[in-house]
Design a protein around this motif. Structure first.
Motif, short mmCIF file in Angstrom:
data_model
loop_
_atom_site.label_atom_id
_atom_site.label_comp_id
_atom_site.label_asym_id
_atom_site.label_seq_id
_atom_site.Cartn_x
_atom_site.Cartn_y
_atom_site.Cartn_z
N THR A 22 42.56 -11.70 -57.12
CA THR A 22 41.33 -10.98 -56.82
C THR A 22 41.49 -10.26 -55.49
O THR A 22 42.23 -10.71 -54.62
N GLY A 24 39.26 -6.97 -52.90
CA GLY A 24 38.15 -6.05 -52.75
C GLY A 24 37.07 -6.63 -51.87
O GLY A 24 36.80 -7.83 -51.89
N ARG A 27 33.48 -4.44 -53.85
CA ARG A 27 33.51 -4.58 -55.30
C ARG A 27 34.63 -5.53 -55.67
O ARG A 27 35.72 -5.43 -55.15
N CYS A 28 34.34 -6.44 -56.55
CA CYS A 28 35.36 -7.41 -56.97
C CYS A 28 36.30 -6.77 -57.97
O CYS A 28 35.88 -6.26 -58.99
N LEU A 29 37.57 -6.79 -57.66
CA LEU A 29 38.61 -6.37 -58.58
C LEU A 29 39.44 -7.60 -58.92
O LEU A 29 39.74 -8.40 -58.04
N LYS A 31 42.72 -9.25 -61.54
CA LYS A 31 43.75 -9.15 -62.58
C LYS A 31 43.66 -10.45 -63.37
O LYS A 31 43.71 -11.54 -62.79
N PHE A 41 42.97 -5.54 -66.00
CA PHE A 41 42.22 -5.47 -64.76
C PHE A 41 40.75 -5.34 -65.08
O PHE A 41 40.37 -4.61 -65.99
N ILE A 43 36.99 -4.49 -63.17
CA ILE A 43 36.54 -3.82 -61.97
C ILE A 43 35.30 -4.48 -61.38
O ILE A 43 35.02 -4.34 -60.21
N SER A 44 34.58 -5.23 -62.13
CA SER A 44 33.34 -5.81 -61.64
C SER A 44 33.14 -7.20 -62.22
O SER A 44 33.55 -7.49 -63.34
#
Length: 65
Positions: A22, A24, A27-29, A31, A41, A43-44
């Motif tokens: 993780t 960001g 914003r939480c990114l 894998k 991936f 994005i949120s």
């Protein structure tokens, strides 16, 4: 919802996955890897329906206690 590395999660589409990494600030990114070995991936954290399992965090001893 805050995601951490090694969390086991369920996405809104019903698939289960494990969080590999993780990053960001605003914003939480993340894998994630699915049980069949494929990675993706996200994005949120809005994509996550639930956290199924979270490993216990290790506590570090401080100074002689």
């Amino acid at each position: 919802m805050l995601l951490l590395k090694d969390d086991h999660i369920r996405l809104h589409d019903g698939r289960a996955a494990e969080v590999l990494d993780t990053w960001g600030a605003a914003r939480c990114l993340a894998k994630i890897v699915f049980h069949d070995g494929s990675t993706e991936f996200i994005i949120s954290e809005r994509d996550v329906a639930a956290i199924l399992r979270r490993p216990a965090l290790e506590r570090k001893k401080r100074g002689g206690w």
